[in-house]
Scaffold this motif. Sequence first.
Motif, PDB file in Angstrom:
ATOM      1  N   GLN A   1       0.830  -1.207   0.000  1.00  0.00           N
ATOM      2  CA  GLN A   1       0.000   0.000   0.000  1.00  0.00           C
ATOM      3  C   GLN A   1       0.865   1.256   0.000  1.00  0.00           C
ATOM      4  O   GLN A   1       0.569   2.218  -0.713  1.00  0.00           O
ATOM      5  N   LYS A   2       1.932   1.242   0.795  1.00  0.00           N
ATOM      6  CA  LYS A   2       2.834   2.397   0.829  1.00  0.00           C
ATOM      7  C   LYS A   2       3.500   2.604  -0.520  1.00  0.00           C
ATOM      8  O   LYS A   2       3.645   3.733  -0.991  1.00  0.00           O
ATOM      9  N   GLN A   3       3.892   1.503  -1.159  1.00  0.00           N
ATOM     10  CA  GLN A   3       4.537   1.595  -2.456  1.00  0.00           C
ATOM     11  C   GLN A   3       3.565   2.146  -3.507  1.00  0.00           C
ATOM     12  O   GLN A   3       3.931   3.011  -4.298  1.00  0.00           O
TER      13      GLN A   3
ATOM     14  N   ALA B   1       0.942   4.041  -2.945  1.00  0.00           N
ATOM     15  CA  ALA B   1       0.683   5.442  -2.620  1.00  0.00           C
ATOM     16  C   ALA B   1       1.831   6.317  -3.100  1.00  0.00           C
ATOM     17  O   ALA B   1       1.610   7.402  -3.653  1.00  0.00           O
ATOM     18  N   SER B   2       3.047   5.845  -2.918  1.00  0.00           N
ATOM     19  CA  SER B   2       4.214   6.594  -3.364  1.00  0.00           C
ATOM     20  C   SER B   2       4.225   6.741  -4.883  1.00  0.00           C
ATOM     21  O   SER B   2       4.498   7.822  -5.409  1.00  0.00           O
ATOM     22  N   GLN B   3       3.913   5.662  -5.591  1.00  0.00           N
ATOM     23  CA  GLN B   3       3.864   5.715  -7.049  1.00  0.00           C
ATOM     24  C   GLN B   3       2.765   6.659  -7.522  1.00  0.00           C
ATOM     25  O   GLN B   3       2.951   7.411  -8.473  1.00  0.00           O
ATOM     26  N   SER B   4       1.640   6.643  -6.837  1.00  0.00           N
ATOM     27  CA  SER B   4       0.531   7.516  -7.202  1.00  0.00           C
ATOM     28  C   SER B   4       0.906   8.975  -7.013  1.00  0.00           C
ATOM     29  O   SER B   4       0.596   9.822  -7.848  1.00  0.00           O
ATOM     30  N   MET B   5       1.606   9.251  -5.907  1.00  0.00           N
ATOM     31  CA  MET B   5       2.039  10.626  -5.635  1.00  0.00           C
ATOM     32  C   MET B   5       3.018  11.109  -6.713  1.00  0.00           C
ATOM     33  O   MET B   5       2.954  12.239  -7.147  1.00  0.00           O
ATOM     34  N   GLN B   6       3.910  10.229  -7.119  1.00  0.00           N
ATOM     35  CA  GLN B   6       4.893  10.606  -8.143  1.00  0.00           C
ATOM     36  C   GLN B   6       4.220  10.894  -9.464  1.00  0.00           C
ATOM     37  O   GLN B   6       4.617  11.821 -10.178  1.00  0.00           O
TER      38      GLN B   6
ATOM     39  N   GLN C   1       2.529  14.340  -9.443  1.00  0.00           N
ATOM     40  CA  GLN C   1       3.455  15.468  -9.392  1.00  0.00           C
ATOM     41  C   GLN C   1       4.054  15.783 -10.755  1.00  0.00           C
ATOM     42  O   GLN C   1       4.633  16.829 -10.947  1.00  0.00           O
TER      43      GLN C   1
END
Length: 63
Positions: A50-52, A54-59, A62
């Motif tokens: 889930q963290k991974q 979320a991080s990919q989604s944020m990138q 941006q």
Amino acid sequence: MSKQKIMSYRLKEEIAKELGFYDVVEREGWGGIRARDAGNMVKYAVEMGQKQLASQSMQKTQK
């Protein structure tokens, strides 16, 4: 129903070390861990995923 590999051996080792029961795995194999430890491994892996994601989604947002 066929058995599928869900987690790589390396990931399972990493999580078992992080959660503190890898010594049991070394002594007794994966069949020696408690059901609670196996459940905690799955929970930990899901949280990592889930963290991974979320991080990919944020990138992506941006860019």
